[in-house]
Each structure stands twice: as structure tokens, then as C-alpha cells.
Design a protein around this motif. Structure first.
Motif, PDB file in Angstrom:
ATOM      1  N   MET A   1     -20.785  25.167   9.166  1.00 40.60           N
ATOM      2  CA  MET A   1     -21.877  24.318   9.620  1.00 40.60           C
ATOM      3  C   MET A   1     -21.389  22.875   9.713  1.00 40.60           C
ATOM      4  N   GLN A   2     -21.878  22.149  10.733  1.00 40.29           N
ATOM      5  CA  GLN A   2     -21.491  20.751  10.908  1.00 40.29           C
ATOM      6  C   GLN A   2     -22.674  19.833  10.664  1.00 40.29           C
ATOM      7  N   GLY A   3     -22.393  18.645  10.176  1.00 43.17           N
ATOM      8  CA  GLY A   3     -23.432  17.658   9.954  1.00 43.17           C
ATOM      9  C   GLY A   3     -22.834  16.275   9.830  1.00 43.17           C
ATOM     10  N   LYS A   4     -23.695  15.298   9.508  1.00 44.99           N
ATOM     11  CA  LYS A   4     -23.262  13.903   9.368  1.00 44.99           C
ATOM     12  C   LYS A   4     -23.663  13.410   7.985  1.00 44.99           C
ATOM     13  N   LEU A 160     -30.831   1.837  21.388  1.00 44.44           N
ATOM     14  CA  LEU A 160     -30.274   2.525  20.228  1.00 44.44           C
ATOM     15  C   LEU A 160     -30.094   4.025  20.457  1.00 44.44           C
ATOM     16  N   ALA A 161     -30.762   4.574  21.460  1.00 42.74           N
ATOM     17  CA  ALA A 161     -30.791   6.027  21.672  1.00 42.74           C
ATOM     18  C   ALA A 161     -29.389   6.603  21.874  1.00 42.74           C
ATOM     19  N   GLU A 214     -32.186  12.935  17.912  1.00 37.61           N
ATOM     20  CA  GLU A 214     -30.931  13.656  18.084  1.00 37.61           C
ATOM     21  C   GLU A 214     -29.802  12.685  18.413  1.00 37.61           C
ATOM     22  N   ASP A 215     -28.741  12.714  17.591  1.00 42.58           N
ATOM     23  CA  ASP A 215     -27.567  11.850  17.776  1.00 42.58           C
ATOM     24  C   ASP A 215     -27.907  10.368  17.723  1.00 42.58           C
ATOM     25  N   THR A 216     -29.036  10.006  17.121  1.00 43.86           N
ATOM     26  CA  THR A 216     -29.440   8.602  17.024  1.00 43.86           C
ATOM     27  C   THR A 216     -29.670   8.256  15.564  1.00 43.86           C
ATOM     28  N   TYR A 217     -28.870   7.311  15.065  1.00 35.79           N
ATOM     29  CA  TYR A 217     -28.959   6.901  13.662  1.00 35.79           C
ATOM     30  C   TYR A 217     -28.928   5.388  13.577  1.00 35.79           C
ATOM     31  N   ILE A 218     -29.628   4.853  12.564  1.00 37.35           N
ATOM     32  CA  ILE A 218     -29.472   3.444  12.241  1.00 37.35           C
ATOM     33  C   ILE A 218     -28.997   3.348  10.793  1.00 37.35           C
ATOM     34  N   LEU A 219     -28.157   2.365  10.540  1.00 39.55           N
ATOM     35  CA  LEU A 219     -27.629   2.117   9.196  1.00 39.55           C
ATOM     36  C   LEU A 219     -28.227   0.820   8.706  1.00 39.55           C
ATOM     37  N   ASP A 220     -29.121   0.921   7.733  1.00 40.14           N
ATOM     38  CA  ASP A 220     -29.761  -0.269   7.183  1.00 40.14           C
ATOM     39  C   ASP A 220     -28.875  -0.832   6.081  1.00 40.14           C
ATOM     40  N   THR A 221     -28.361  -2.028   6.285  1.00 40.34           N
ATOM     41  CA  THR A 221     -27.457  -2.640   5.309  1.00 40.34           C
ATOM     42  C   THR A 221     -28.173  -3.769   4.573  1.00 40.34           C
TER      43      THR A 221
END
Length: 296
Positions: A1-4, A160-161, A214-221
Motif C-alpha cells: 500500500m502507498q501513502g504520504k 493550491l489544487a 486528492e493530491d492536494t496538501y497544505i503544510l501549516d508551519t
């Protein structure tokens, strides 16, 4: 299985596997010792292959790190496509020196930037339009938005999409409000991870990816208040001011610093209003900082 990998705390990695039948799709994983032997450390943002150990408890092992197309040093995260830097138009007014530092830092890491000016709803003097013009002339994509009213949020979501975006900005600019607006109707709520590891949301000091689709992520720093210029010589600084490029041919001397020389295409362009005086003054301040930096 693949993931992030969307979060890592205390040797545990939380992997989002889109398309699985489980409600959240998040698996709690340990990394194989093989990575430590190879001096490879999983990062938030890494695409991975995992073995499921317990489907009911959503436990797994990360078996393989898939190739990275980018790796940031600060924040430490893999596979970021772009950066979204948020400043307010007013209350507080932008610290442009800090903004320029961030743009240089991302430029060093070859990460494209979107500049977002928030609080358009209280911008009575339309100062945001002036700020937008300054940075668009430098080649940056800029937006004026209001997290309070929702103005510009849909346009921002479009930008961002399909990408992984690191979001940054100093305190007081409404960054959290913007991130909350962007999260409306998202696939994965951050609380699902907090629930799973039995910790509160104070863990935002750690980098965390939020799935928006799907394939859309934001990184809150975390917010930043100061940024040093790392691994940069004063002679390299001008390359991170893209608006300088077309005027450098008018400098009399090769290797012109653009600070004190009498015949300088950049200084002339500033006087003629072709280059923002504010941006140029920031350049001079940063050049002086690099020139006077002590070597150890």
C-alpha cells in the motif's frame, strides 16, 4: 500500500492512504531500521510504501521511501511544490524585510512562492493594490484576500489544487484563519491524528500536512519572526531580486554591488521608478548584513 507521511512524532509516522475504505485512511507506522543504517530519515511529505500490520487498529510499517522531487531544510519536509506566504495588508502592516528574506530562502531551495495579502476587508486605503503591484512586477504570483469574508479564497484554492504547499507567515496576520478557510470540507481533519495519538492540538509545533483533496496538501508551519540568510554570499544576493536582471547590463562594472557605485543600472532604475525603492532598500540592508557577517 502507498501513502504520504502527514505527521511524525516520537518515532511514529502517520501515513494518509487515499482511496482506502477506512474512515480516515491514516495509519500509525514505525520506520524499518534499514533507513537508519542507510542514514535516511523519513520526512513529512514523503511518499512511502507500507505494510499493514493490523487493519482494525490501523497499524503499519514503512517499508520503502519513494523518490523525492524536493526536500526543504526549513521546514524539514519532502515533496513540496510551492510556498504560500501570508502577510496582512494592515493591522499589522507588512514587514517587507521579513517577506523578502522568506522569498530569498525559498528561492535558495528552488521553491516557487505565492504571496497572499490578507485583511482586504479592512484595507480602507487600498494599500494592498500597491503591495500587489510591487511584487507582481518582481515576477511573484500575488493575491489579496479576506479570511473574514472569504474574498479570494476560491481563487487561492485553485492555485493550491493538486500540489503540496507549505504555508508560512508571521503572527498576527490571520494565517490560522486563512488555513481554517482552506480546510472547509477537507478530506482529513487534523483532529483525527490528535485523537489517534491522544494529544491535543498544541502539537502544531510539529510540521503537519493537511489533506484538502486528492493530491492536494497544505503544510501549516509555526509563525516566524526573523529569518537568517544561510549559505549565501553577498555577491549572490542580487540573483534573488529578479527585477534587477534587465537593468544589470547598464552597470559600468562587472560584479557591481548595486550599493555604492556611481554608474549602476539598478540604482538608476530605482530613481526612475522602474524598481521599487522599498525592495532596493531591503536589498541594501541585506547586502550590508551579509558583508558584515562574521566567519567562524
Amino acid at each position: 500500500m502507498q501513502g504520504k507521511i502527514v505527521k511524525g512524532i516520537g518515532g511514529f509516522y502517520y501515513v494518509n492512504c487515499c482511496g482506502v475504505k477506512r474512515e480516515s485512511g491514516i495509519y500509525e507506522c514505525k520506520a524499518r531500521g534499514l533507513f537508519r543504517k542507510d542514514n535516511r530519515k523519513p520526512l513529512v511529505g514523503d511518499d512511502v510504501e507500507l505494510d499493514v500490520l493490523d487493519e482494525e487498529k490501523a497499524l503499519g510499517n514503512i517499508r520503502e521511501l519513494l523518490p523525492r522531487h524536493s526536500e526543504l531544510i526549513r521546514p524539514a519536509v519532502a515533496n513540496v511544490d510551492q510556498a504560500l506566504v501570508i502577510f496582512s495588508i494592515v493591522k499589522p502592516k507588512p514587514n517587507f524585510n521579513l517577506l523578502d528574506r522568506f522569498l530569498i530562502m525559498m528561492g535558495q531551495q528552488k521553491v516557487p512562492c505565492i504571496i497572499c495579502f490578507n485583511k482586504q476587508d479592512i484595507d480602507e486605503g487600498d494599500e494592498g493594490a500597491e503591495y500587489q503591484e510591487i511584487y507582481e512586477k518582481c515576477g511573484y504570483r500575488t493575491l489579496k484576500i479576506s479570511a473574514k469574508t472569504g474574498t479570494g479564497i476560491e481563487e487561492l484554492k485553485t492555485l493550491l489544487a493538486g500540489k503540496t504547499t507549505t504555508v508560512a507567515g508571521p503572527s498576527g496576520v490571520g494565517k490560522s484563519s486563512v488555513v481554517n478557510r482552506l480546510q472547509s470540507g477537507i478530506v482529513m481533519e487534523t483532529g483525527q491524528i490528535s485523537e489517534k495519538i491522544e494529544r491535543g492540538k498544541h502539537t502544531t509545533r510539529h510540521s503537519e500536512l493537511i489533506a484538502m483533496g486528492e493530491d492536494t496538501y497544505i503544510l501549516d508551519t509555526p509563525g516566524f519572526s526573523s529569518l537568517g540568510l544561510f549559505d549565501l554570499e553577498k555577491e549572490q544576493l542580487a540573483a534573488y531580486y529578479p527585477e534587477f536582471a534587465e537593468y544589470e547590463k547598464y552597470c559600468k562594472f562587472g560584479g557591481c554591488s548595486h550599493v555604492a557605485e556611481k554608474i549602476c543600472g539598478i540604482r538608476d532604475a530605482v530613481e526612475q521608478g522602474e524598481i521599487s525603492r522599498m525592495r532596493y532598500e531591503n536589498y541594501c540592508l541585506l547586502y550590508g548584513e551579509l558583508k558584515n557577517r562574521k566567519r567562524f
